[in-house]
Design a protein around this motif. Structure first.
Motif: not given
Length: 297
Positions: A38-54
């Protein structure tokens, strides 16, 4: 939020963070992809798939609004913005390289990805010279005494309010004086004065958004070795090594506890007062006392 301007410099901290992620996660990095961005007006955020720890993780970064040409609501200017929806499924190892991009919006997405990966790295390999303080406040962790000279880089409203409430003397370096309230103008100094103002600081508080315009390297180099240095904001990640090596004592950031709720909120123009205590919590990475003494010596 304005920050000190300068020519493009080698982005050492970000380069070293990328190298750290690659080293710590190894082959597991190749299996982590982008779930949502998401490119928000004040902040940008990225969610990742589950990593090695699930566990699914998300990272954040300030959105450089000046990087969007013209009116952000204008369809013509929107053509220049990378469409986050097309990032789903992209390897996180690839997107984190955009942290080195000269394009401000791509850099924000890259840093947010890098910060999400940094949290995975911390769970796998916490730094032995740093204490992780959940729910702590970077301002309090900076341990400011009444007789100390305080310099703030960036008109970081919450910090300014707290310093004024305490009656603390301080100076604020800011590129855009319009970011300050009239009663704060006596404390204002133009950003161009940073080379002479920063070395005077006993305590130096720097907005993490300086990572976006390559000014953090110079700011840290100008600080005196004995100065206590804090870098704070959701743009700061959980790989402290490059910061510690440059004299930073406290990193103040956020841990995103509910990635989807966080991304929904920033997509609607939400900012820190809206997500703190709900979909994210404050965290502090503080250099341990013995490590600080070794750094000064």
């Amino acid at each position: 939020m304005g920050t000190v301007s300068s020519a493009i410099l080698p982005v050492g901290i970000l380069t070293e963070m990328i190298a750290g992620v690659t080293d710590i996660l190894g082959d597991d990095l190749d299996r982590i992809t982008v779930e949502r961005a998401v490119l928000g007006l004040f902040f940008t955020g990225v969610k990742l798939s589950a990593g090695p720890d699930g566990i699914e993780t998300a990272g954040s970064c300030a959105t450089p609004r000046e990087a969007i040409a013209g009116d952000v609501c204008c369809p013509i200017s929107a053509e220049a913005v990378p469409f986050p929806g097309r990032l789903k499924g992209r390897p996180a190892a690839e997107l984190m390289q955009d942290a080195l991009s000269e394009d401000g919006l791509r850099r924000a997405l890259g840093i947010a990805t890098l910060n999400a990966l940094a949290e995975v790295c911390w769970r796998r390999r916490p730094h032995p010279g740093v204490d992780l303080l959940t729910g702590a406040d970077a301002f309090e962790a900076s341990e400011i005494n009444a007789d100390q000279r305080v310099v703030i880089v960036g008109a970081f409203g919450p910090l300014l309010k707290r310093l004024k409430r305490r009656g603390q003397a301080f100076l604020v370096l800011e590129q855009n004086p319009a970011m300050l309230r009239p009663e704060e103008m006596p404390f204002y100094r133009p950003a161009e004065m940073a080379p002479e103002i920063v070395p005077e600081a006993d305590v130096l508080l720097i907005t993490g958004a300086t990572l976006l315009n390559d000014t953090l390297e110079d700011l840290l180099a100008w600080a005196r070795p004995e100065a206590r240095v804090t870098v704070v904001g959701p743009t700061v990640g959980m790989l402290p090594d490059p910061f510690l090596a440059r004299g930073v004592d406290v990193l103040g950031s956020v841990h995103i506890t509910d990635p989807d709720a966080f991304l929904d909120l920033i997509a609607e123009g939400g900012a820190a007062p809206h997500f703190l205590g709900k979909s994210a919590e404050k965290i502090v990475l503080a250099r341990k006392c013995d490590a600080r003494q070794a750094q000064v010596a």
